[in-house]
Structures are given as C-alpha cells and as structure tokens.
Design a protein around this motif. Structure first.
Motif: not given
Length: 480
Positions: A110-117, A138-144
């Motif tokens: 039903a849902h999709l999550v995307s995380g960015a630099s 703030n001040d981080t990169t989403m990697v997982a």
C-alpha cells in the motif's frame, strides 16, 4: 550446511542491492542498471537489464505479489517497473531532488518510502503513485528503511547512527540515538509479530559502521507508546557490516561485511551458524528467498552469489516417501497415515478384514489424507456403502488410526494448533504462532481475524512460510 550453487557475473560495477520475489530475483548496481533473473534456474529474463536510471542504482524491492519492482538512484528518482514487460510504470521524483539512497515497500504494497542524502523521507501511496507525506531528519543521510510486518510503521536508519520509528502519518514514534557508532548501514524487520495481553512486539535487525549486527525488540504498549530494547549484539565480523536480512520464517539472519564475509545466524538464539568466504571484496547486499531455502549475496567484486541452505534431510525424506510403494505393514508403519498412498490404504483394508471395500476406495482415489477425513455422509453418499454397520466399522477403524497417531510421540510443536494434525505447510501468523496454511486461512475467513491462540485481533492477515519448521518436520518424519 550452506553450499554455493551459482555466481552471477553480469554487472560491470559494484552490486549495491539484491531482492527476491516468489519467482524472480533482482540486482542493482553502480553501472546504472538492474538485472532480473528467474529463480528456477537463475537465467536472465529477456527484458533484462533494465536501463532507466541516470546514475548508480542503490536499492530495489519487489511488491508483495512480485508484479512490480521499485528502484532508487543518485538521479533523485524512484522508478516503478513492471515485471511482466520490463517497462517503466512510474517515475517518482524525490522532493528536493536529492539523491535517493533507500526505498522500501510495505508488505501489503500500500505504501512506499524513499529516503535521500539530505535526510528527507517521502511516503508514497503505491497504488496511485502519489506523494502522501514527507518528513526529515536534519544533518544526515537516510541509508536504511524497513516496514514492520503489519505495514503500519517503519524504521529508518541514517549515517548519524540513529534508528527512528515512524507511523504512516510521518509522526516520529521513537528515536534510538547512537544505535550504531559512526552510522547505520541497513535494517530489517523480522517477519513475525509477537502479541500478548498488553504488548505487541516486533524484532528488528540493524547493522552499522561499528562492525556490529544488533537485534532489537520494538514493543508497542496498550497506551500506544513504543519502546526499543536491545536484545543481542553480534560481533562475528571484523569490519563494518553493510547489509542484513531475515529469512521468511524469521529463524535465520544473514549479514554481509567489509571484511568480505557473509555470516548466517540462528536469529532466535543469536548463535553463529556459518561464515561464508567466497567474495573478493566488500559484501554490500544480502537477501533470502521467500519461497525456497536460498540466500543471495552481492559484492563490490561485481558478482552475486546464490547459496542453498541445506538441512541434509530433503533427499532422504523424498526417497522414503516414494520408494517401494509401501504396501507392506512394516513399510507403511514408517509413514504417517496422512502420507499413505492409495495402495497403502488398500493394504490396510485387507489387514482389517475390509477387503470388500478395496475396489470402492480405489475407484474414489482414497489415500491417507482422504481416509482420515471420511465421515458417515461421505461413506454413504460418495462411496455408496449402504450397510450402517459396515460404515460404523470403517469409522471405528479410522478413529483407531487417529488414536495411534496421537500416541506415536509426535512433538506438539509439529501439530497445527487448530487441527491438531501434523503440519505439511506450516506458516507463521501475525500472533507469532505457526499453523497449517489451509487451517489458518479458513480460520481467518470465518473468525473475523482473531488469533486462534490468544483471541486477540490479528494485526495483519499476512502469512509467512515457516521453512525451518517444515524442515524439522521433514527430519522427524524421516527418522520415524
């Protein structure tokens, strides 16, 4: 035992991620492509490779039905691909146009999550491909990122080292800061849900630059509050751990490391089972097949290794069930009644002085399973046994067979809690218990989604194959 069955060498750059569906296997790479294989023989599909991204592809994941594949890239997009045609179904542009490092689909698709630099998150409605919510750290990169098995919450991990729990309205439910020193690299929910009177519990694995693989309990209390508790810290790898994944029954946990090794653990007891050493560079990706005992591992050496988890019993089990037709009493006694062939049933009728029914049973293809399910009605209407006394004798003899089976020492955990019969296709339900698939599916359809064991509502009707239990039952049947 874990054995290497094949090595895929099609990518021209680092392999960044790999994922299984029931019938397909996907890999993605720094060479900007995705490659799709048939899990039957790992031959590449005609429409592979998929070339739609402008830069490195970091992650890919299948929808629950396997009809779609999502992939994300440094080009700031998440692309949805059709696994029927290989064509692009949609291109989701990440808000802010920052490189997308991770994407995850909910188990219910039903849902999709995307995380960015740039630390931003986008929550998409997957059926409509529309942006639903955004969030950020703030001040981080989403990697997982990983969704819970109930699809209602998800966890993200970042280079800052924290693990954060979110709901579908992008409310932050819990933050576990400094979960991994120097940064999180991957996280994965276990597929089962443990539920009690006051608490619902999930298990989560995470790994990081601190060279640790950790197993957490995430508890949801009746008040709606969440709490994370560290259960185990696994330190078998000597360098940063880059990837981790649970088996579909939650019994095994695999991880890949900068030290070039792949480790396989007993997830429940946090015990190292195997260390695999076939890759020549960092192991960046790992995944379990949902339908067969296969592990895939991808590496910066540009290869993907496919491993088979052996239990050492399947070939023996198969031969014991198929050799010699089992027409003698001694040979048949080694089998469970539910495994009897039509010939075994005929031999049993002769032994019980019911030789006059052999032709009727053969004409109706009565095997062991059918025998155990006979009723007065089926004997009269389908087998046309007119004598009430004869029908009663057959049913009495069948009940004796059932009693013998109950007294034969079958371990209780091998019996379905609903039918109290030995399970053939055990699955794990949302309450954490294992059931025979047909029995729990029927229960869910007629009992308003309550747990047969706790009477509490099932948070999801998703059923996960319990391969480990099935193999244990196979070993038990072989030895008995």
């Amino acid at each position: 035992m874990v054995s290497l069955i094949c090595t895929l060498k099609d990518h021209r750059d680092d392999v960044n991620w790999c994922a299984f569906s029931a019938k397909l296997f996907a890999t993605c790479s720094g060479d900007k492509t995705l490659r799709i294989y048939n899990t039957h023989d790992f031959s590449e599909l005609p429409f592979s490779p998929l070339s739609g991204h402008g830069y490195s592809v970091h992650c890919c994941c299948f929808s629950a039905c396997g009809q779609f594949l999502a992939s994300c890239s440094t080009d700031a997009t998440t692309v949805i691909w059709s696994m029927v045609t290989g064509e692009i179904e949609a291109v989701l542009e990440h808000p802010g146009r920052s490189p997308v490092r991770i994407c995850a689909l909910s188990p219910d698709s039903a849902h999709l999550v995307s995380g960015a630099s740039d630390g931003t998150l986008a929550l998409w409605d997957f059926p409509s491909k529309q942006l639903r919510r955004t969030g950020s750290v703030n001040d981080t990169t989403m990697v997982a990122c990983s969704f819970s098995p109930c699809s209602q919450v998800f966890v993200t991990g970042s280079t800052y080292g924290d693990l954060r729990l979110w709901d579908l309205d992008m409310n932050q439910l819990h933050a576990e800061k400094n979960a991994h020193d120097l940064g999180v690299t991957c996280c994965a929910f276990a597929p089962s849900i443990l539920s009690g009177s006051q608490v619902v519990q999930f298990h989560l694995a995470s790994c990081g630059q601190d060279s640790h693989l950790k197993i957490w309990a995430i508890n949801k209390f009746g008040s709606g509050a969440y709490k994370m508790q560290l259960l185990h810290t696994l330190t078998s790898q000597s360098a940063p751990v880059l990837s981790c994944a649970y088996s579909s029954d939650g019994q095994l946990l695999v991880s890949g490391s900068v030290d070039k090794t792949v480790t396989v653990y007993d997830a429940k007891n946090a015990v190292l089972l195997y260390t695999l050493n076939q890759h020549e560079r960092y192991v960046t990706a790992c995944s379990f097949s949902p339908t067969s005992p296969l592990i895939a591992t991808g590496s910066m050496d540009k290869t993907v290794n496919i491993w088979r988890v052996e239990d050492g019993c399947s070939s023996r089990e198969e031969s014991s069930l198929t050799s010699g037709e089992g027409t003698t009493s001694a040979g048949r006694s080694k089998l469970l009644v539910s495994d009897w062939s039509e010939e075994d049933v005929s031999a049993w009728l002769l032994e019980e002085g019911l030789e006059g029914l052999v032709d009727k049973f053969r004409a109706n293809n009565i095997d062991g399973t059918e025998l155990l399910n006979l009723t007065k009605e089926t004997l009269a209407s389908e087998l046309h046994i007119e004598s009430v006394g004869l029908r009663s004798k057959v049913l009495r003899k069948v009940e004796e067979l059932k009693s013998e089976s109950v007294c034969s020492g079958i371990p209780d955990e091998f019996l379905c809690p609903i039918t109290r019969e030995l399970m053939r296709e055990p699955v794990i339900a949302a309450d954490g218990y294992s059931y025979e698939r047909e029995a729990i599916e029927s229960w869910i359809n007629t009992k308003n989604r309550s747990s047969p064991m706790t009477n509490l509502p099932l948070l999801t009707t998703l059923l996960t194959p319990n391969h480990t239990l099935k193999m244990a039952i196979g070993r038990w049947k072989t030895s008995h």
